[in-house]
Write a protein that holds these residues in place. Structure first.
Motif, PDB file in Angstrom:
ATOM      1  N   UNK A 161       0.850  -1.184   0.000  1.00 38.92           N
ATOM      2  CA  UNK A 161       0.000   0.000   0.000  1.00 38.92           C
ATOM      3  C   UNK A 161       0.882   1.228   0.000  1.00 38.92           C
ATOM      4  N   UNK A 162       0.448   2.244  -0.720  1.00 36.67           N
ATOM      5  CA  UNK A 162       1.148   3.520  -0.755  1.00 36.67           C
ATOM      6  C   UNK A 162       0.150   4.612  -0.444  1.00 36.67           C
ATOM      7  N   UNK A 204      -0.492  -7.572   3.945  1.00 43.88           N
ATOM      8  CA  UNK A 204       0.350  -6.702   3.134  1.00 43.88           C
ATOM      9  C   UNK A 204       1.806  -7.093   3.363  1.00 43.88           C
ATOM     10  N   UNK A 205       2.652  -6.754   2.390  1.00 38.62           N
ATOM     11  CA  UNK A 205       4.091  -7.004   2.529  1.00 38.62           C
ATOM     12  C   UNK A 205       4.880  -5.719   2.724  1.00 38.62           C
ATOM     13  N   UNK A 206       4.293  -4.575   2.340  1.00 42.37           N
ATOM     14  CA  UNK A 206       4.954  -3.288   2.550  1.00 42.37           C
ATOM     15  C   UNK A 206       3.914  -2.179   2.574  1.00 42.37           C
ATOM     16  N   UNK A 207       4.268  -1.100   3.259  1.00 43.03           N
ATOM     17  CA  UNK A 207       3.438   0.106   3.280  1.00 43.03           C
ATOM     18  C   UNK A 207       4.372   1.307   3.254  1.00 43.03           C
ATOM     19  N   UNK A 208       4.108   2.229   2.342  1.00 38.67           N
ATOM     20  CA  UNK A 208       4.894   3.453   2.219  1.00 38.67           C
ATOM     21  C   UNK A 208       4.054   4.641   2.652  1.00 38.67           C
ATOM     22  N   UNK A 209       4.565   5.392   3.626  1.00 38.97           N
ATOM     23  CA  UNK A 209       3.922   6.617   4.098  1.00 38.97           C
ATOM     24  C   UNK A 209       4.817   7.805   3.755  1.00 38.97           C
ATOM     25  N   UNK A 210       4.217   8.948   3.553  1.00 38.45           N
ATOM     26  CA  UNK A 210       4.975  10.199   3.419  1.00 38.45           C
ATOM     27  C   UNK A 210       4.919  10.966   4.738  1.00 38.45           C
ATOM     28  N   UNK A 211       3.735  11.307   5.185  1.00 32.19           N
ATOM     29  CA  UNK A 211       3.596  12.028   6.454  1.00 32.19           C
ATOM     30  C   UNK A 211       3.712  11.038   7.607  1.00 32.19           C
ATOM     31  N   UNK A 212       4.494  11.391   8.631  1.00 32.45           N
ATOM     32  CA  UNK A 212       4.780  10.431   9.709  1.00 32.45           C
ATOM     33  C   UNK A 212       4.563  11.062  11.076  1.00 32.45           C
ATOM     34  N   UNK A 233      13.223   4.846   7.677  1.00 25.35           N
ATOM     35  CA  UNK A 233      13.157   5.996   6.799  1.00 25.35           C
ATOM     36  C   UNK A 233      13.742   5.620   5.436  1.00 25.35           C
ATOM     37  N   UNK A 234      13.395   6.341   4.379  1.00 27.24           N
ATOM     38  CA  UNK A 234      13.991   6.041   3.069  1.00 27.24           C
ATOM     39  C   UNK A 234      15.515   6.035   3.092  1.00 27.24           C
ATOM     40  N   UNK A 235      16.104   6.814   4.010  1.00 23.52           N
ATOM     41  CA  UNK A 235      17.563   6.847   4.130  1.00 23.52           C
ATOM     42  C   UNK A 235      18.122   5.614   4.830  1.00 23.52           C
ATOM     43  N   UNK A 236      17.239   4.807   5.420  1.00 21.56           N
ATOM     44  CA  UNK A 236      17.665   3.598   6.104  1.00 21.56           C
ATOM     45  C   UNK A 236      17.722   3.708   7.608  1.00 21.56           C
ATOM     46  N   UNK A 248       8.443   7.121   5.289  1.00 22.00           N
ATOM     47  CA  UNK A 248       8.631   5.922   6.108  1.00 22.00           C
ATOM     48  C   UNK A 248       8.207   4.718   5.278  1.00 22.00           C
ATOM     49  N   UNK A 249       9.133   3.805   5.080  1.00 21.72           N
ATOM     50  CA  UNK A 249       8.850   2.571   4.353  1.00 21.72           C
ATOM     51  C   UNK A 249       8.877   1.409   5.340  1.00 21.72           C
ATOM     52  N   UNK A 250       7.768   0.731   5.463  1.00 23.90           N
ATOM     53  CA  UNK A 250       7.628  -0.412   6.352  1.00 23.90           C
ATOM     54  C   UNK A 250       7.521  -1.674   5.508  1.00 23.90           C
TER      55      UNK A 250
END
Length: 266
Positions: A161-162, A204-212, A233-236, A248-250
């Motif tokens: 999900x994104x 789900x296998x992943x969820x990408x959020x922008x606002x955290x 975080x996208x930076x790791x 935030x990538x989960x």
């Protein structure tokens, strides 16, 4: 000080039974208002937070950073960086869903020490289901320990999900372009208290959020990481509620995280 995990769950249940469920699919027009452009609040949000906050302080007398209180006074967020400990409260996560009559909402809380989430609670009132986590002790659903199995290695088998509402046009276009590489990329439940449990339980296998915002992500990120998943975080960097960065990538595991990042965020 050791926190009584069950006592906090009981506080959330009481608030849900008293202030939230009686208004579910029964909100009057004047009980819903816009607190900021595009963001609504209901009388259930306010009353639940007013019930939960003092009860949490009875358990541990530290600042309470509630979503509605912080909306009125953003300075409350400083407690996450300046105080040794603080509570986080999201009285109704998924308020727009709740106001529309959807069951995709939750009541959530977390305890933060020195900028790290050390305990969290997600209550799904309509499901009578409670998820609890404690740093170093695991994640649980109604007494059953949760463990997230690794995701498939092939991106064509990954379901995710994104949350695209706050993405820039360029980032949104990148997601649209990358989506065919996956088995499924949906919009999510528009409720972190639903999306995180679905990730932990394998829907789900992943969820990408922008606002955290911290009250949205502190509870679920601990639930995920204590079950064996990753919240980075996208930076790791690991997610911390005192970190004001966006993104935030989960994911179910580190391999899935790297695969999804390379496709969605490269």
């Amino acid at each position: 000080m050791t926190i009584d995990i069950d006592a906090v769950t009981g506080i959330l249940r009481e608030a849900a039974d008293t202030a939230v469920l009686p208004r579910f699919r029964a909100l009057a027009e004047h009980e819903v208002s816009e607190k900021s452009p595009g963001e609504i609040v209901t009388v259930a949000d306010n009353e639940a937070e007013e019930l939960i906050s003092p009860r949490l302080r009875e358990l541990l007398d530290v600042p309470v950073v509630g979503e509605e209180a912080a909306s009125a006074d953003p300075g409350l967020l400083r407690a996450l960086r300046r105080e040794p400990a603080a509570w986080l409260v999201d009285p109704v996560d998924g308020t727009r869903n709740f106001a529309r009559g959807s069951t995709a909402f939750a009541v959530m809380a977390a305890l933060v020490r020195e900028g790290r989430t050390v305990a969290s609670w997600i209550l799904r009132p309509t499901e009578d289901r409670a998820y609890v986590s404690e740093l170093g002790s695991g994640s649980w659903r109604d007494g059953t320990r949760l463990h997230r199995e690794p995701a498939p290695a092939d991106p064509a088998e990954l379901r995710g999900a994104v949350l695209s509402r706050f993405l820039s046009p360029t980032a949104r276009e990148r997601v649209v372009s990358a989506a065919p590489a996956f088995a499924e990329v949906g919009p999510g439940a528009h409720c972190a208290g639903v999306d995180y449990p679905q990730l932990v339980e394998g829907d789900l296998d992943f969820v990408l959020f922008h606002r955290t915002l911290p009250w949205d992500h502190a509870p679920g990120s601990l639930l995920l990481t204590e079950a064996g998943g990753v919240a980075l975080r996208p930076e790791g960097d690991p997610y911390r509620p005192d970190d004001e960065r966006v993104g935030l990538l989960n994911a179910a595991d580190g391999t899935a995280w790297r695969t999804v990042r390379s496709l969605l965020l490269a």
